[in-house]
Design a protein around this motif. Structure first.
Motif, PDB file in Angstrom:
ATOM      1  N   LYS A 118      81.888 -28.758 -17.422  1.00 33.84           N
ATOM      2  CA  LYS A 118      81.847 -29.396 -18.751  1.00 33.84           C
ATOM      3  C   LYS A 118      82.760 -28.669 -19.732  1.00 33.84           C
ATOM      4  CE  LYS A 118      77.280 -29.458 -19.124  1.00 33.84           C
ATOM      5  NZ  LYS A 118      75.872 -29.747 -19.489  1.00 33.84           N
ATOM      6  N   ALA A 119      82.747 -27.341 -19.693  1.00 37.57           N
ATOM      7  CA  ALA A 119      83.575 -26.556 -20.612  1.00 37.57           C
ATOM      8  C   ALA A 119      85.054 -26.782 -20.343  1.00 37.57           C
ATOM      9  CB  ALA A 119      83.231 -25.075 -20.467  1.00 37.57           C
ATOM     10  N   VAL A 120      85.437 -26.693 -19.081  1.00 32.67           N
ATOM     11  CA  VAL A 120      86.860 -26.840 -18.739  1.00 32.67           C
ATOM     12  C   VAL A 120      87.329 -28.280 -18.962  1.00 32.67           C
ATOM     13  CG1 VAL A 120      88.587 -26.530 -16.920  1.00 32.67           C
ATOM     14  CG2 VAL A 120      86.677 -24.918 -17.120  1.00 32.67           C
ATOM     15  N   ASP A 121      86.470 -29.255 -18.721  1.00 34.12           N
ATOM     16  CA  ASP A 121      86.826 -30.656 -18.996  1.00 34.12           C
ATOM     17  C   ASP A 121      87.191 -30.845 -20.468  1.00 34.12           C
ATOM     18  OD1 ASP A 121      86.572 -31.680 -16.446  1.00 34.12           O
ATOM     19  OD2 ASP A 121      84.489 -32.346 -16.715  1.00 34.12           O
ATOM     20  N   ILE A 122      86.448 -30.194 -21.347  1.00 36.86           N
ATOM     21  CA  ILE A 122      86.741 -30.306 -22.784  1.00 36.86           C
ATOM     22  C   ILE A 122      88.142 -29.780 -23.079  1.00 36.86           C
ATOM     23  CG2 ILE A 122      86.142 -29.394 -25.071  1.00 36.86           C
ATOM     24  CD1 ILE A 122      83.198 -29.414 -24.127  1.00 36.86           C
ATOM     25  N   LEU A 123      88.471 -28.646 -22.484  1.00 35.93           N
ATOM     26  CA  LEU A 123      89.792 -28.045 -22.713  1.00 35.93           C
ATOM     27  C   LEU A 123      90.901 -28.933 -22.142  1.00 35.93           C
ATOM     28  CD1 LEU A 123      88.841 -24.349 -21.908  1.00 35.93           C
ATOM     29  CD2 LEU A 123      89.308 -25.320 -24.166  1.00 35.93           C
ATOM     30  N   ILE A 124      90.681 -29.469 -20.970  1.00 34.04           N
ATOM     31  CA  ILE A 124      91.688 -30.339 -20.337  1.00 34.04           C
ATOM     32  C   ILE A 124      91.910 -31.609 -21.172  1.00 34.04           C
ATOM     33  CG2 ILE A 124      92.147 -31.805 -18.324  1.00 34.04           C
ATOM     34  CD1 ILE A 124      90.703 -29.640 -16.640  1.00 34.04           C
ATOM     35  N   LYS A 125      90.813 -32.202 -21.643  1.00 34.29           N
ATOM     36  CA  LYS A 125      90.924 -33.418 -22.459  1.00 34.29           C
ATOM     37  C   LYS A 125      91.671 -33.171 -23.763  1.00 34.29           C
ATOM     38  CE  LYS A 125      86.814 -35.659 -20.562  1.00 34.29           C
ATOM     39  NZ  LYS A 125      85.391 -36.026 -20.789  1.00 34.29           N
ATOM     40  N   ASN A 126      91.698 -31.906 -24.186  1.00 37.79           N
ATOM     41  CA  ASN A 126      92.435 -31.551 -25.401  1.00 37.79           C
ATOM     42  C   ASN A 126      93.856 -31.068 -25.089  1.00 37.79           C
ATOM     43  OD1 ASN A 126      90.835 -31.598 -28.140  1.00 37.79           O
ATOM     44  ND2 ASN A 126      89.357 -31.090 -26.525  1.00 37.79           N
ATOM     45  N   GLY A 127      94.303 -31.337 -23.862  1.00 39.69           N
ATOM     46  CA  GLY A 127      95.700 -31.089 -23.520  1.00 39.69           C
ATOM     47  C   GLY A 127      96.015 -29.748 -22.897  1.00 39.69           C
ATOM     48  N   HIS A 128      95.030 -28.912 -22.683  1.00 38.48           N
ATOM     49  CA  HIS A 128      95.289 -27.575 -22.142  1.00 38.48           C
ATOM     50  C   HIS A 128      95.469 -27.623 -20.628  1.00 38.48           C
ATOM     51  CE1 HIS A 128      94.438 -25.563 -25.962  1.00 38.48           C
ATOM     52  NE2 HIS A 128      93.521 -26.514 -26.132  1.00 38.48           N
ATOM     53  N   ARG A 129      96.470 -26.863 -20.160  1.00 44.87           N
ATOM     54  CA  ARG A 129      96.751 -26.794 -18.729  1.00 44.87           C
ATOM     55  C   ARG A 129      96.714 -25.361 -18.214  1.00 44.87           C
ATOM     56  NH1 ARG A 129      95.553 -31.073 -19.511  1.00 44.87           N
ATOM     57  NH2 ARG A 129      96.519 -33.071 -18.987  1.00 44.87           N
ATOM     58  N   HIS A 130      96.960 -24.419 -19.074  1.00 43.24           N
ATOM     59  CA  HIS A 130      96.916 -22.995 -18.693  1.00 43.24           C
ATOM     60  C   HIS A 130      95.634 -22.406 -19.275  1.00 43.24           C
ATOM     61  CE1 HIS A 130     101.007 -23.302 -17.229  1.00 43.24           C
ATOM     62  NE2 HIS A 130     101.352 -23.863 -18.379  1.00 43.24           N
ATOM     63  N   ILE A 131      94.576 -22.488 -18.472  1.00 46.48           N
ATOM     64  CA  ILE A 131      93.229 -22.136 -18.937  1.00 46.48           C
ATOM     65  C   ILE A 131      92.732 -20.903 -18.192  1.00 46.48           C
ATOM     66  CG2 ILE A 131      90.841 -22.929 -19.160  1.00 46.48           C
ATOM     67  CD1 ILE A 131      92.007 -25.840 -19.049  1.00 46.48           C
ATOM     68  N   GLY A 132      92.440 -19.862 -18.937  1.00 48.09           N
ATOM     69  CA  GLY A 132      91.919 -18.641 -18.337  1.00 48.09           C
ATOM     70  C   GLY A 132      90.401 -18.702 -18.191  1.00 48.09           C
ATOM     71  N   LEU A 133      89.899 -18.137 -17.100  1.00 52.05           N
ATOM     72  CA  LEU A 133      88.452 -18.048 -16.865  1.00 52.05           C
ATOM     73  C   LEU A 133      88.040 -16.578 -16.844  1.00 52.05           C
ATOM     74  CD1 LEU A 133      85.656 -19.207 -15.969  1.00 52.05           C
ATOM     75  CD2 LEU A 133      86.475 -18.982 -13.607  1.00 52.05           C
ATOM     76  N   ILE A 134      87.060 -16.227 -17.667  1.00 55.63           N
ATOM     77  CA  ILE A 134      86.521 -14.869 -17.694  1.00 55.63           C
ATOM     78  C   ILE A 134      85.104 -14.964 -17.138  1.00 55.63           C
ATOM     79  CG2 ILE A 134      86.283 -12.788 -19.096  1.00 55.63           C
ATOM     80  CD1 ILE A 134      89.027 -14.251 -19.334  1.00 55.63           C
ATOM     81  N   THR A 135      84.903 -14.470 -15.931  1.00 56.92           N
ATOM     82  CA  THR A 135      83.612 -14.644 -15.274  1.00 56.92           C
ATOM     83  C   THR A 135      83.154 -13.354 -14.605  1.00 56.92           C
ATOM     84  OG1 THR A 135      82.359 -16.108 -13.801  1.00 56.92           O
ATOM     85  CG2 THR A 135      84.593 -15.522 -13.100  1.00 56.92           C
ATOM     86  N   GLY A 136      82.025 -13.449 -13.863  1.00 55.46           N
ATOM     87  CA  GLY A 136      81.401 -12.269 -13.292  1.00 55.46           C
ATOM     88  C   GLY A 136      81.918 -11.910 -11.909  1.00 55.46           C
ATOM     89  N   PRO A 137      81.231 -10.951 -11.254  1.00 56.50           N
ATOM     90  CA  PRO A 137      81.650 -10.483  -9.922  1.00 56.50           C
ATOM     91  C   PRO A 137      81.650 -11.613  -8.903  1.00 56.50           C
ATOM     92  CG  PRO A 137      80.010  -9.012 -10.886  1.00 56.50           C
ATOM     93  CD  PRO A 137      80.058 -10.219 -11.764  1.00 56.50           C
ATOM     94  N   GLU A 138      82.622 -11.583  -8.000  1.00 49.49           N
ATOM     95  CA  GLU A 138      82.793 -12.671  -7.041  1.00 49.49           C
ATOM     96  C   GLU A 138      81.586 -12.874  -6.133  1.00 49.49           C
ATOM     97  OE1 GLU A 138      86.846 -13.234  -5.300  1.00 49.49           O
ATOM     98  OE2 GLU A 138      87.206 -11.251  -6.183  1.00 49.49           O
TER      99      GLU A 138
END
Length: 333
Positions: free
Chosen positions: A166-186
């Motif tokens: 849901k979060a990334v969809d919002i960014l994509i719909k607003n035209g973003h293509r270079h989206i960084g993800l800050i997340t936890g341990p793999e």
């Protein structure tokens, strides 16, 4: 002189067997329970919890082990759980393991020696090896926000994959293509699921995942700061960031603030959790919110069900949905 159960019997007119059953955690009729509790209060009778625990093999305490006590997600859940458990006559012993597997094992060992009736854990060790003694003893285990396939335990989670998508969809719909993800341990379940949600959103939009834009840190503010600084230095083309927990959201905002990067003019941000923090920022932050009250209630109800029914059945998984709180931190480009 301290009151005795004979005094309670005289006050209530009930037999010693009924009163003893109540004091030892047995079932008594509701009207009798009310009489006994009223007499206990009037006579200032003190229940010997140690003796009762030895007799019933129950301590009416539940152990809780979390990664970080200063994690807002953890503390909100603990607060909600304690309210429910206290009303049912259970106390909690909370241990903070500082996101350290060794300290987590020591905390679980400590709680086992304290003879807690069950344990609630947001595990750092994804193998579940630290919980084996509880599993062997057939004591209830409820896991928060994780899955441990190797251990017979119940889990209460949110749909982390959907939350990230849901979060990334919002960014994509607003035209973003270079989206960084800050997340936890793999190796942590939530981090895996949030990464899959990120990956799915990009894939559905025809955007190739760039591993260089994904930061796997330790779900702490410090870890996020180091990760975001490295990401921004290596990838100046990034136009948006999604921070996949509250502490990492904090770390992300610290870096952007210290670097004087304007939100959303220079970079768009979506964070995770803590409505008050999101509203206090300027501009207000768009965030994914978790239903902490519902999670707390589900965790408490799950372990109470196991304790009160003694059922050794197939472990249950409960999933709850997240929501989006829209702020002004995303720019259309």
């Amino acid at each position: 002189m301290a009151a005795t159960i004979k005094d309670i019997a005289n006050r209530t007119g009930l037999g010693l067997a009924t009163i003893s059953s109540y004091l030892n955690g047995g079932n008594v009729r509701e009207k009798n329970r009310e009489k006994i509790e009223a007499a206990i209060k009037e006579l200032n009778f003190e229940v010997n919890e140690v003796a009762r625990g030895l007799k019933t093999n129950r301590t009416h305490t539940i152990g809780v082990v979390i990664p970080e006590l200063n994690n807002i997600f953890c503390t909100e859940i603990i607060t909600g759980m304690e309210d429910i458990l206290r009303k049912k006559g259970y106390a909690t012993i909370v241990c903070d393991c500082r996101t350290d597997k060794k300290l987590e094992r020591e905390a679980v060992d400590f709680l086992y020696r304290k003879r807690v009736d069950g344990i609630i854990n947001m595990p750092v060790d994804s193998t579940g090896a630290h919980l084996k003694q509880f599993e062997t003893a057939k004591k209830p285990i409820v896991i928060i926000d994780r899955k441990l396939p190797q251990i017979a335990c119940d889990s209460v989670l949110v749909d982390n994959r959907d939350a990230a998508k849901k979060a990334v969809d919002i960014l994509i719909k607003n035209g973003h293509r270079h989206i960084g993800l800050i997340t936890g341990p793999e190796e942590i379940y939530t981090a895996k699921e949030r990464y899959y949600g990120y990956e799915t959103a990009l894939s559905e939009a025809g955007i190739q995942v760039d591993p260089g834009l994904v930061v796997h840190s330790d779900y702490t503010i410090r870890g996020a700061v180091a990760g975001v600084e490295k990401l921004l230095d290596a990838h100046p083309e990034v136009t948006a960031l999604f921070a996949a927990n509250y502490e990492m959201t904090m770390g992300t905002m610290i870096v952007l603030n210290e670097r004087g990067i304007s939100i959303p003019e220079e970079i768009s941000v979506i964070g995770f959790d803590n409505r008050e923090f999101a509203r206090a920022l300027h501009p207000t932050l768009t965030i994914i919110t978790q239903p902490t009250e519902a999670i707390a209630a589900q965790v408490a109800e799950t372990i109470l069900h196991r304790l009160e029914n003694g059922e050794q059945i197939t472990p249950q998984e409960s999933y709850l949905k997240t929501e989006v709180m829209v702020g002004k931190s995303v720019k259309h480009i």
